[in-house]
Motif scaffolding. Structure first.
Motif, PDB file in Angstrom:
ATOM      1  N   PRO A   1       0.813  -1.231   0.000  1.00 26.70           N
ATOM      2  CA  PRO A   1       0.000   0.000   0.000  1.00 26.70           C
ATOM      3  C   PRO A   1       0.843   1.277   0.000  1.00 26.70           C
ATOM      4  O   PRO A   1       0.441   2.290  -0.582  1.00 26.70           O
ATOM      5  CB  PRO A   1      -0.816  -0.094   1.289  1.00 26.70           C
ATOM      6  CG  PRO A   1      -0.743  -1.499   1.714  1.00 26.70           C
ATOM      7  CD  PRO A   1       0.505  -2.065   1.151  1.00 26.70           C
TER       8      PRO A   1
ATOM      9  N   ARG B   1       1.969   1.871  -3.582  1.00 26.51           N
ATOM     10  CA  ARG B   1       0.832   2.331  -4.389  1.00 26.51           C
ATOM     11  C   ARG B   1       0.490   3.773  -4.080  1.00 26.51           C
ATOM     12  O   ARG B   1       0.149   4.542  -4.987  1.00 26.51           O
ATOM     13  CB  ARG B   1      -0.378   1.432  -4.153  1.00 26.51           C
ATOM     14  CG  ARG B   1      -0.285   0.136  -4.875  1.00 26.51           C
ATOM     15  CD  ARG B   1      -1.606  -0.585  -4.906  1.00 26.51           C
ATOM     16  NE  ARG B   1      -1.418  -1.884  -5.509  1.00 26.51           N
ATOM     17  CZ  ARG B   1      -1.884  -3.003  -5.020  1.00 26.51           C
ATOM     18  NH1 ARG B   1      -2.598  -3.000  -3.906  1.00 26.51           N
ATOM     19  NH2 ARG B   1      -1.662  -4.144  -5.619  1.00 26.51           N
ATOM     20  N   SER B   2       0.536   4.148  -2.806  1.00 26.09           N
ATOM     21  CA  SER B   2       0.202   5.535  -2.449  1.00 26.09           C
ATOM     22  C   SER B   2       1.228   6.517  -3.010  1.00 26.09           C
ATOM     23  O   SER B   2       0.899   7.659  -3.297  1.00 26.09           O
ATOM     24  CB  SER B   2       0.091   5.681  -0.935  1.00 26.09           C
ATOM     25  OG  SER B   2       1.364   5.581  -0.328  1.00 26.09           O
TER      26      SER B   2
END
Length: 183
Positions: free
Chosen positions: A83, A86-87
């Motif tokens: 995550p 992805r961020s």
């Protein structure tokens, strides 16, 4: 290549430790600039030469990228990394290598790369004795056979077409380089 990769890993972790020691004094923008200039410039420099290497060789570079993401976002090593990447809109190292190779092949096919690279790529020609399903794919590249199973398949004339042929047809038919990069 292992000595080159280990040198990159050692240098990047050195710089990450130095940035981490002054992180509390840096603004977010200053930290981003330091990470990009000191870490990603080393990860991206000539990384297309790393195409086709085993995952065990690339794993150390991925660890560097993960540590840079955690440093930038002020996360601990216990936090899950996917995550975070992805961020930040960061591609994993394997995908970064494929992206760089496919961009280079796109430039070769559209006459915006050096001549010596353009001459190393050939469009796939259909055998005349039998029709194949690949005849419907006009932008398919010929992957030459190599004598060396390790280094020959990692060379640009083999690795570039392999990555290019694995892309979807819509992506290979992009009208411009900006459209190709954004897809």
């Amino acid at each position: 290549m292992q000595t080159h990769i280990s040198f990159i890993i050692k240098t990047c972790f050195f710089h990450l430790r130095r940035i981490a020691s002054i992180r509390r004094y840096l603004t977010h923008d200053a930290c981003v600039k330091l990470v990009v200039s000191l870490i990603f410039s080393r990860l991206d420099y000539c990384n297309s030469l790393l195409a086709g290497l085993p995952a065990s060789s690339i794993h150390g570079l991925q660890r560097v990228q993960n540590a840079a993401a955690r440093l930038r976002l002020r996360k601990t090593k216990r936090d899950h990394i996917t995550p975070l990447l992805r961020s930040l809109h960061w591609l994993p190292v394997n995908t970064r290598i494929s992206y760089k190779l496919s961009t280079l092949v796109y430039k070769c096919l559209n006459d915006s790369a050096p001549e010596y690279l353009q001459s190393s790529l050939d469009l796939y020609t259909q055998p005349s004795d039998r029709p194949l399903r690949s005849a419907a794919d006009p932008l398919r590249l010929h992957i030459p056979r190599s004598k060396l199973a390790s280094a020959g398949q990692r060379a640009f004339p083999s690795a570039g077409p392999s990555v290019w042929n694995s892309l979807p047809l819509e992506l290979r038919q992009s009208p411009s380089l900006d459209a190709f990069k954004s897809m």
